[in-house]
Scaffold this motif. Structure first.
Motif, PDB file in Angstrom:
ATOM      1  N   TYR A 216       0.835  -1.203   0.000  1.00 53.01           N
ATOM      2  CA  TYR A 216       0.000   0.000   0.000  1.00 53.01           C
ATOM      3  C   TYR A 216       0.870   1.254   0.000  1.00 53.01           C
ATOM      4  O   TYR A 216       0.626   2.201  -0.754  1.00 53.01           O
ATOM      5  CB  TYR A 216      -0.920  -0.014   1.215  1.00 53.01           C
ATOM      6  CG  TYR A 216      -1.708   1.260   1.399  1.00 53.01           C
ATOM      7  CD1 TYR A 216      -2.815   1.542   0.597  1.00 53.01           C
ATOM      8  CD2 TYR A 216      -1.326   2.205   2.353  1.00 53.01           C
ATOM      9  CE1 TYR A 216      -3.536   2.723   0.755  1.00 53.01           C
ATOM     10  CE2 TYR A 216      -2.034   3.382   2.517  1.00 53.01           C
ATOM     11  CZ  TYR A 216      -3.145   3.641   1.715  1.00 53.01           C
ATOM     12  OH  TYR A 216      -3.829   4.806   1.877  1.00 53.01           O
ATOM     13  N   THR A 220       1.227   4.153  -2.873  1.00 51.58           N
ATOM     14  CA  THR A 220       0.988   5.541  -2.475  1.00 51.58           C
ATOM     15  C   THR A 220       2.156   6.440  -2.855  1.00 51.58           C
ATOM     16  O   THR A 220       1.979   7.525  -3.433  1.00 51.58           O
ATOM     17  CB  THR A 220       0.737   5.631  -0.962  1.00 51.58           C
ATOM     18  OG1 THR A 220      -0.391   4.814  -0.621  1.00 51.58           O
ATOM     19  CG2 THR A 220       0.454   7.061  -0.537  1.00 51.58           C
ATOM     20  N   SER A 223       2.548   6.785  -6.663  1.00 52.76           N
ATOM     21  CA  SER A 223       1.493   7.665  -7.179  1.00 52.76           C
ATOM     22  C   SER A 223       1.769   9.117  -6.814  1.00 52.76           C
ATOM     23  O   SER A 223       1.540  10.028  -7.626  1.00 52.76           O
ATOM     24  CB  SER A 223       0.125   7.239  -6.620  1.00 52.76           C
ATOM     25  OG  SER A 223      -0.178   5.920  -7.002  1.00 52.76           O
ATOM     26  N   PHE A 224       2.267   9.340  -5.608  1.00 49.70           N
ATOM     27  CA  PHE A 224       2.612  10.698  -5.188  1.00 49.70           C
ATOM     28  C   PHE A 224       3.715  11.269  -6.079  1.00 49.70           C
ATOM     29  O   PHE A 224       3.672  12.442  -6.457  1.00 49.70           O
ATOM     30  CB  PHE A 224       3.054  10.699  -3.727  1.00 49.70           C
ATOM     31  CG  PHE A 224       3.537  12.038  -3.242  1.00 49.70           C
ATOM     32  CD1 PHE A 224       2.651  13.106  -3.120  1.00 49.70           C
ATOM     33  CD2 PHE A 224       4.873  12.245  -2.923  1.00 49.70           C
ATOM     34  CE1 PHE A 224       3.085  14.351  -2.676  1.00 49.70           C
ATOM     35  CE2 PHE A 224       5.320  13.481  -2.478  1.00 49.70           C
ATOM     36  CZ  PHE A 224       4.425  14.532  -2.352  1.00 49.70           C
TER      37      PHE A 224
END
Length: 468
Positions: A216, A220, A223-224
């Protein structure tokens, strides 16, 4: 001696590999001691070829060990119990070295890198990030070398037909994509030294305990990075961007790499189910098996089965075997760093530290936040995270108030490690990326990636405050 017997150093590594495997499989400690003896012999044989930093760390580790023995701060029994942890890091690097050798001779790896360069900017960043992450699992630092070299070559070939400002922006965006993709590997992958260090440092922690959270976090952070790249894109230069193929179909060349990763997961899963090996050791044992099959498949496409088997055996016996010592500096550095951290944990006065935190009334959340920033700042002061994370993670796992949160400790250490190796100028990943790009490590780590790193740590702090 080493020149007269060129097989001696690689033989030491083979002994380390199988001795450590026996310890992992049967919990038989004398085999771990044999592995450490072979590691000491390997270090002596390769001493002249070790880099300066590794020599310094090895000398410090040796001096600290002898000093603590002389002062009766540690016993020979305690040192013998450390042998398994120390040998495991050499085992880890040997296993990944075999996987890296198979990847370096794969045509699919080269074709994938070239295809990624022909995508539109945002998609190219995203795909390079995930490609770097995927290859980082298989090749470790070789992923930065491979993709970074391809980027440099592509930009150099286009320098006469593309505006210099476009090439400069492309270089920055693509290298950051590669760096951030690679630096997210420690968040979950069992082939990362971070996971190995934490699992062997924090009592009771298993890779499967942190893997779901790590995946996860990986998604994250990646994607950031994609979002931040999109926000920072210089749109005022868009009219200067030349046309490119931008065909997703070009990426079909990466299918063999995906098959390799899935095969690694399947073989590791079978070993976890059918053997007493812990998950991390099972993955590392699966790596040589998959490497063998991958190299065989490369030859099989060119000749018949018998000839492919002969070529595979020949490559392992005459090429890969003698290349094993090329990781000499990494093997000795990791082993010595772990030894330093473990020894300091033995002599560390945790009761005194706990009393100080009690007097200051510091919460578990603030302790974790303080630990994260301490590791980051220590890296800026040339203290390698191998040492700082070993020491801090080990101390936190015994500290009242946070000792019952092994998964939280591990996740904080993982995110901090990912930030450190992507931003601190002293880390190997930043230095490799800077060398390929032709800029200073300070420029690469702090000027290019500093904002991303600080934002990630601040967001981590917020999550710790909310969740802990």
């Amino acid at each position: 001696m080493n020149k007269a017997y060129p097989w001696l150093s690689p033989l030491c590594l083979v002994i380390i590999f199988f001795s450590t495997l026996i310890t992992e499989w049967t919990a038989y400690q004398p085999s771990a001691q044999i592995a450490v003896f072979a590691l000491v012999l390997f270090t002596l044989l390769e001493w002249k070829k070790l880099d300066l930093t590794t020599k310094i760390i090895a000398i410090v580790a040796t001096g600290l060990t002898l000093t603590l023995l002389f002062l009766a701060q540690v016993t020979l029994q305690q040192l013998s119990l450390l042998c398994g942890s120390i040998a495991f890091f050499a085992f880890f690097l040997i296993a990944l070295g075999l996987l890296k050798e198979a990847a370096l001779s794969s045509n699919s790896v080269n074709l994938t890198g070239l295809a990624l360069l022909q995508q539109q900017p945002l998609r190219r960043y995203a795909l390079l990030t995930f490609a770097s992450h995927l290859l980082g699992i298989l090749m470790s630092l070789g992923a930065i070398n491979l993709l970074g070299t391809m980027i440099h070559r592509s930009l150099h070939d286009n320098k006469d037909s593309v505006d210099v400002r476009i090439n400069s922006v492309r270089q920055r965006r693509m290298m950051l994509a590669v760096m951030r993709g690679f630096c997210s590997v420690p968040l979950w992958a069992p082939t990362s030294v971070t996971i190995t260090l934490l699992v062997t440092t924090i009592p009771g922690l298993q890779w499967l305990d942190i893997m779901p959270y790590g995946l996860y976090l990986t998604f994250t952070l990646l994607s950031f990075g994609i979002w931040l790249d999109h926000i920072q894109a210089p749109r005022y230069l868009s009219h200067l961007v030349p046309s490119i193929s931008n065909e997703l179909a070009d990426l079909k060349v990466c299918y063999p790499i995906i098959v390799v990763v899935l095969s690694l997961a399947v073989v590791a899963g079978l070993l976890i189910i059918s053997t007493p090996l812990r998950p991390l050791a099972a993955v590392l044992l699966a790596a040589p098996v998959v490497s063998l099959a991958w190299i065989f498949a490369q030859y099989y496409r060119q000749c018949n089965t018998l000839r492919a088997v002969q070529l595979t055996v020949k490559r392992f016996s005459t090429d890969i075997f003698f290349k094993l010592p090329l990781q000499r500096s990494e093997i000795v550095f990791f082993a010595a760093s772990v030894l330093i951290g473990r020894l300091l944990l033995i002599v560390l006065n945790l009761d005194w530290i706990a009393q100080q935190f009690t007097h200051m009334n510091i919460s578990a959340a603030l302790i974790l936040i303080f630990s994260s920033w301490l590791i980051f700042l220590a890296a800026l002061l040339f203290i390698n995270p191998m040492i700082s994370v070993t020491l801090i993670a080990g101390a936190l796992s015994q500290l009242p108030g946070v000792e019952n949160m092994p998964v939280s400790i591990a996740l904080v250490m993982m995110v901090t490690w990912a930030v450190v190796i992507g931003s601190c100028p002293t880390t190997t990943s930043v230095r490799i990326g800077a060398k390929i790009t032709g800029i200073s490590p300070l420029h690469m780590g702090l000027k290019w990636n500093g904002l991303y790193s600080v934002l990630v740590l601040l967001v981590l702090d917020c999550f710790i405050i909310v969740l802990v």
